[in-house]
Design an enzyme around this catalytic site. Structure first.
Site, PDB file in Angstrom:
ATOM      1  N   LYS A  37     -29.550 -44.978 -72.045  1.00  0.00           N
ATOM      2  CA  LYS A  37     -28.312 -44.507 -73.034  1.00  0.00           C
ATOM      3  C   LYS A  37     -28.832 -44.212 -74.454  1.00  0.00           C
ATOM      4  O   LYS A  37     -28.568 -43.115 -74.662  1.00  0.00           O
ATOM      5  CB  LYS A  37     -27.663 -46.228 -73.236  1.00  0.00           C
ATOM      6  CG  LYS A  37     -26.978 -46.624 -71.959  1.00  0.00           C
ATOM      7  CD  LYS A  37     -26.322 -47.827 -72.332  1.00  0.00           C
ATOM      8  CE  LYS A  37     -26.985 -48.997 -72.788  1.00  0.00           C
ATOM      9  NZ  LYS A  37     -28.064 -49.721 -72.201  1.00  0.00           N
TER      10      LYS A  37
ATOM     11  N   ARG B 142     -31.486 -60.114 -69.907  1.00  0.00           N
ATOM     12  CA  ARG B 142     -30.442 -59.118 -70.171  1.00  0.00           C
ATOM     13  C   ARG B 142     -29.653 -58.354 -68.738  1.00  0.00           C
ATOM     14  O   ARG B 142     -28.629 -57.985 -68.907  1.00  0.00           O
ATOM     15  CB  ARG B 142     -31.368 -58.007 -70.839  1.00  0.00           C
ATOM     16  CG  ARG B 142     -31.637 -58.346 -72.085  1.00  0.00           C
ATOM     17  CD  ARG B 142     -32.763 -57.765 -72.900  1.00  0.00           C
ATOM     18  NE  ARG B 142     -32.650 -56.256 -72.775  1.00  0.00           N
ATOM     19  CZ  ARG B 142     -33.778 -55.302 -73.010  1.00  0.00           C
ATOM     20  NH1 ARG B 142     -34.777 -55.884 -73.215  1.00  0.00           N
ATOM     21  NH2 ARG B 142     -33.611 -53.760 -72.972  1.00  0.00           N
TER      22      ARG B 142
ATOM     23  N   ARG C  19     -19.530 -54.470 -74.696  1.00  0.00           N
ATOM     24  CA  ARG C  19     -20.593 -54.927 -73.852  1.00  0.00           C
ATOM     25  C   ARG C  19     -19.845 -55.914 -73.116  1.00  0.00           C
ATOM     26  O   ARG C  19     -20.328 -56.667 -72.168  1.00  0.00           O
ATOM     27  CB  ARG C  19     -21.612 -55.306 -74.669  1.00  0.00           C
ATOM     28  CG  ARG C  19     -22.828 -54.855 -74.089  1.00  0.00           C
ATOM     29  CD  ARG C  19     -24.040 -55.473 -75.264  1.00  0.00           C
ATOM     30  NE  ARG C  19     -25.429 -55.338 -74.480  1.00  0.00           N
ATOM     31  CZ  ARG C  19     -26.164 -54.517 -74.631  1.00  0.00           C
ATOM     32  NH1 ARG C  19     -25.768 -53.303 -75.364  1.00  0.00           N
ATOM     33  NH2 ARG C  19     -27.391 -54.546 -74.469  1.00  0.00           N
TER      34      ARG C  19
ATOM     35  N   ARG D  85     -41.731 -48.955 -71.753  1.00  0.00           N
ATOM     36  CA  ARG D  85     -40.930 -48.287 -72.818  1.00  0.00           C
ATOM     37  C   ARG D  85     -41.995 -48.507 -74.067  1.00  0.00           C
ATOM     38  O   ARG D  85     -42.452 -49.715 -74.579  1.00  0.00           O
ATOM     39  CB  ARG D  85     -39.631 -48.671 -73.181  1.00  0.00           C
ATOM     40  CG  ARG D  85     -39.235 -48.251 -74.418  1.00  0.00           C
ATOM     41  CD  ARG D  85     -37.678 -48.366 -74.632  1.00  0.00           C
ATOM     42  NE  ARG D  85     -37.212 -49.705 -74.263  1.00  0.00           N
ATOM     43  CZ  ARG D  85     -35.939 -50.156 -74.047  1.00  0.00           C
ATOM     44  NH1 ARG D  85     -35.099 -49.030 -73.915  1.00  0.00           N
ATOM     45  NH2 ARG D  85     -35.676 -51.354 -74.002  1.00  0.00           N
TER      46      ARG D  85
ATOM     47  N   ARG E 277     -40.577 -53.195 -77.849  1.00  0.00           N
ATOM     48  CA  ARG E 277     -39.453 -54.030 -78.445  1.00  0.00           C
ATOM     49  C   ARG E 277     -39.776 -55.423 -77.920  1.00  0.00           C
ATOM     50  O   ARG E 277     -40.336 -55.655 -76.988  1.00  0.00           O
ATOM     51  CB  ARG E 277     -38.252 -53.709 -77.801  1.00  0.00           C
ATOM     52  CG  ARG E 277     -37.240 -52.660 -78.733  1.00  0.00           C
ATOM     53  CD  ARG E 277     -36.158 -52.032 -78.174  1.00  0.00           C
ATOM     54  NE  ARG E 277     -35.345 -52.703 -77.335  1.00  0.00           N
ATOM     55  CZ  ARG E 277     -34.159 -52.489 -76.996  1.00  0.00           C
ATOM     56  NH1 ARG E 277     -33.918 -51.056 -76.943  1.00  0.00           N
ATOM     57  NH2 ARG E 277     -33.474 -53.398 -76.260  1.00  0.00           N
TER      58      ARG E 277
HETATM   59  P1  AP5 Z   1     -33.493 -46.033 -73.111  1.00  0.00           P
HETATM   60  O1  AP5 Z   1     -33.018 -44.923 -73.043  1.00  0.00           O
HETATM   61  O2  AP5 Z   1     -34.364 -46.760 -73.950  1.00  0.00           O
HETATM   62  O3  AP5 Z   1     -32.560 -47.132 -72.272  1.00  0.00           O
HETATM   63  P2  AP5 Z   1     -31.155 -47.895 -72.858  1.00  0.00           P
HETATM   64  O4  AP5 Z   1     -30.078 -47.691 -71.686  1.00  0.00           O
HETATM   65  O5  AP5 Z   1     -31.024 -47.390 -74.145  1.00  0.00           O
HETATM   66  O6  AP5 Z   1     -31.850 -49.193 -72.756  1.00  0.00           O
HETATM   67  P3  AP5 Z   1     -32.002 -50.638 -73.788  1.00  0.00           P
HETATM   68  O7  AP5 Z   1     -32.966 -51.397 -73.461  1.00  0.00           O
HETATM   69  O8  AP5 Z   1     -31.788 -50.066 -75.143  1.00  0.00           O
HETATM   70  O9  AP5 Z   1     -30.630 -50.973 -73.417  1.00  0.00           O
HETATM   71  P4  AP5 Z   1     -30.202 -52.491 -73.667  1.00  0.00           P
HETATM   72  O10 AP5 Z   1     -28.689 -52.162 -73.553  1.00  0.00           O
HETATM   73  O11 AP5 Z   1     -30.716 -53.394 -73.159  1.00  0.00           O
HETATM   74  O12 AP5 Z   1     -30.436 -52.484 -75.307  1.00  0.00           O
HETATM   75  P5  AP5 Z   1     -29.590 -52.535 -76.629  1.00  0.00           P
HETATM   76  O13 AP5 Z   1     -30.730 -52.283 -77.789  1.00  0.00           O
HETATM   77  O14 AP5 Z   1     -28.302 -52.034 -76.561  1.00  0.00           O
HETATM   78  O15 AP5 Z   1     -34.729 -45.903 -71.923  1.00  0.00           O
HETATM   79  C1  AP5 Z   1     -35.573 -46.689 -71.227  1.00  0.00           C
HETATM   80  C2  AP5 Z   1     -36.886 -46.294 -71.181  1.00  0.00           C
HETATM   81  O16 AP5 Z   1     -36.895 -45.175 -69.916  1.00  0.00           O
HETATM   82  C3  AP5 Z   1     -37.301 -45.251 -72.201  1.00  0.00           C
HETATM   83  O17 AP5 Z   1     -39.095 -45.547 -72.016  1.00  0.00           O
HETATM   84  C4  AP5 Z   1     -37.216 -44.078 -71.595  1.00  0.00           C
HETATM   85  O18 AP5 Z   1     -38.161 -43.093 -71.862  1.00  0.00           O
HETATM   86  C5  AP5 Z   1     -37.132 -43.912 -70.278  1.00  0.00           C
HETATM   87  N1  AP5 Z   1     -36.155 -43.030 -69.428  1.00  0.00           N
HETATM   88  C6  AP5 Z   1     -34.814 -42.823 -70.125  1.00  0.00           C
HETATM   89  N2  AP5 Z   1     -34.287 -41.961 -69.028  1.00  0.00           N
HETATM   90  C7  AP5 Z   1     -35.111 -41.683 -68.155  1.00  0.00           C
HETATM   91  C8  AP5 Z   1     -35.194 -40.978 -66.908  1.00  0.00           C
HETATM   92  N3  AP5 Z   1     -33.810 -40.258 -66.608  1.00  0.00           N
HETATM   93  N4  AP5 Z   1     -36.126 -40.854 -66.086  1.00  0.00           N
HETATM   94  C9  AP5 Z   1     -37.199 -41.640 -66.523  1.00  0.00           C
HETATM   95  N5  AP5 Z   1     -37.473 -42.307 -67.556  1.00  0.00           N
HETATM   96  C10 AP5 Z   1     -36.155 -42.465 -68.216  1.00  0.00           C
HETATM   97  O19 AP5 Z   1     -29.118 -54.090 -76.888  1.00  0.00           O
HETATM   98  C11 AP5 Z   1     -30.563 -54.997 -77.149  1.00  0.00           C
HETATM   99  C12 AP5 Z   1     -29.842 -56.385 -77.725  1.00  0.00           C
HETATM  100  O20 AP5 Z   1     -29.045 -56.397 -78.833  1.00  0.00           O
HETATM  101  C13 AP5 Z   1     -29.022 -57.163 -76.387  1.00  0.00           C
HETATM  102  O21 AP5 Z   1     -29.692 -57.519 -75.470  1.00  0.00           O
HETATM  103  C14 AP5 Z   1     -27.968 -58.039 -77.136  1.00  0.00           C
HETATM  104  O22 AP5 Z   1     -28.965 -59.058 -77.604  1.00  0.00           O
HETATM  105  C15 AP5 Z   1     -27.827 -57.107 -78.688  1.00  0.00           C
HETATM  106  N6  AP5 Z   1     -26.745 -56.522 -78.669  1.00  0.00           N
HETATM  107  C16 AP5 Z   1     -26.812 -55.096 -78.648  1.00  0.00           C
HETATM  108  N7  AP5 Z   1     -25.411 -54.691 -78.532  1.00  0.00           N
HETATM  109  C17 AP5 Z   1     -24.405 -55.592 -78.560  1.00  0.00           C
HETATM  110  C18 AP5 Z   1     -23.271 -56.019 -78.430  1.00  0.00           C
HETATM  111  N8  AP5 Z   1     -22.387 -54.783 -78.077  1.00  0.00           N
HETATM  112  N9  AP5 Z   1     -22.855 -57.232 -78.035  1.00  0.00           N
HETATM  113  C19 AP5 Z   1     -23.499 -58.014 -78.343  1.00  0.00           C
HETATM  114  N10 AP5 Z   1     -25.144 -57.898 -78.300  1.00  0.00           N
HETATM  115  C20 AP5 Z   1     -25.441 -56.763 -78.393  1.00  0.00           C
HETATM  116 MG    MG Z   2     -31.090 -48.462 -76.091  1.00  0.00          MG
END
Ligand code: AP5
Ligand code: MG
Ligand code: ZN
Length: 221
Positions: free
Chosen positions: A13, A171, A88, A127, A160
């Site tokens: 994402k 997660r 979410r 990552r 992270r």
């Molecule tokens: P990346 O693009 O970083 O993936 P992502 O989908 O953004 O994954 P996240 O881990 O950031 O998602 P998340 O939903 O767990 O975290 P968030 O920060 O939202 O890619 C991942 C890796 O793969 C990278 O190394 C990249 O290079 C590689 N890659 C990407 N595309 C590729 C491809 N096509 N092929 C090969 N490799 C590839 O949330 C974190 C925490 O915050 C949550 O757990 C929660 O506690 C809190 N939080 C956030 N939003 C909310 C909400 N709305 N409500 C409540 N709590 C929340």
């Molecule tokens: Mg992300």
């Protein structure tokens, strides 16, 4: 264009969001990034969010909804926005719909990036992120030019704190239980677009671009 990026942790994402935001000139709003920035700034919000994030749990809805609504009222969101990691769960999605409806708006599209579970764990544990400019790397699939140094700004890369295996497993569990039901929610509204996230970063981006350009032709808002 008002777009939501949906998908499990590690689906890509954040990676795609940077490219989409640039291509369509809309602000990228990531709730995870907002919480992490607050943590770096040592704010009360940052401290509260950390308690949940490190356990792999969702930050409470009332906190998260308020942050998103404040952000969406900023001037730069007039032309549209890209939400990454929000909503979410169903209550957040309902709150977002209500917020937009009250302003005579609605979502243009929800892009659902689909990736196999085993690949997700590899992507997350490999990552590395830049704590200064937010650039994302992967030790195997998209390494920086110099080991552990950000190509864009020269800062040292970090892992992270919620990318430890225990947090990742939690997660993924929270995703299955709370976030996955949004696929049905948005399918019923006829705005969900499924994208195969197992392809290369550039191929996934091309598919998303095609989907959004198709949608934009019908975007009357
Ligand atoms: P990346 O693009 O970083 O993936 P992502 O989908 O953004 O994954 P996240 O881990 O950031 O998602 P998340 O939903 O767990 O975290 P968030 O920060 O939202 O890619 C991942 C890796 O793969 C990278 O190394 C990249 O290079 C590689 N890659 C990407 N595309 C590729 C491809 N096509 N092929 C090969 N490799 C590839 O949330 C974190 C925490 O915050 C949550 O757990 C929660 O506690 C809190 N939080 C956030 N939003 C909310 C909400 N709305 N409500 C409540 N709590 C929340
Ligand atoms: Mg992300
Ligand atoms: Zn950087």
């Amino acid at each position: 264009m008002r777009v939501v990026l949906l998908g499990p942790p590690g689906a890509g994402k954040g990676t795609q969001a940077l490219k989409i935001a640039k291509e369509f000139d809309i602000p990228h709003i990531s709730t995870g990034d907002i919480f992490r920035q607050n943590l770096r700034d040592n704010t009360e919000l940052g401290k509260l969010a950390k308690e949940y994030m490190d356990k792999g749990l969702l930050v409470p809805d009332e906190v998260t909804n308020r942050i998103v609504e404040d952000r969406l009222q900023k001037e730069d969101c007039q032309k549209g926005f890209l939400l990454d990691g929000y909503p979410r769960n169903i209550p957040q999605a309902e709150e977002l719909d209500k917020f937009l409806e009250e302003r005579g708006h609605s979502l243009t599209a929800v892009i659902n990036i689909q990736v196999e579970r085993e690949a997700l764990i590899d992507r997350i544990t490999g990552r590395r992120v830049c704590p200064v400019c937010g650039a994302t790397y992967h030790i195997k699939t998209s390494p920086p030019k110099v080991d552990n140094v950000c190509d864009k700004c020269g800062s040292e890369l970090i892992q992270r704190s919620d990318d430890k295996l225990e947090s990742v497993v939690k997660r993924l569990e929270v995703y299955e239980k709370e976030t996955k039901p949004l696929i049905d929610y948005y399918t019923r509204k006829d705005i969900l677009v499924n994208i195969d996230g197992n392809k290369s970063i550039d191929e996934v981006f091309e598919d998303i671009k095609k989907a959004l350009l198709g949608d934009r032709r019908n975007d009357i808002h």
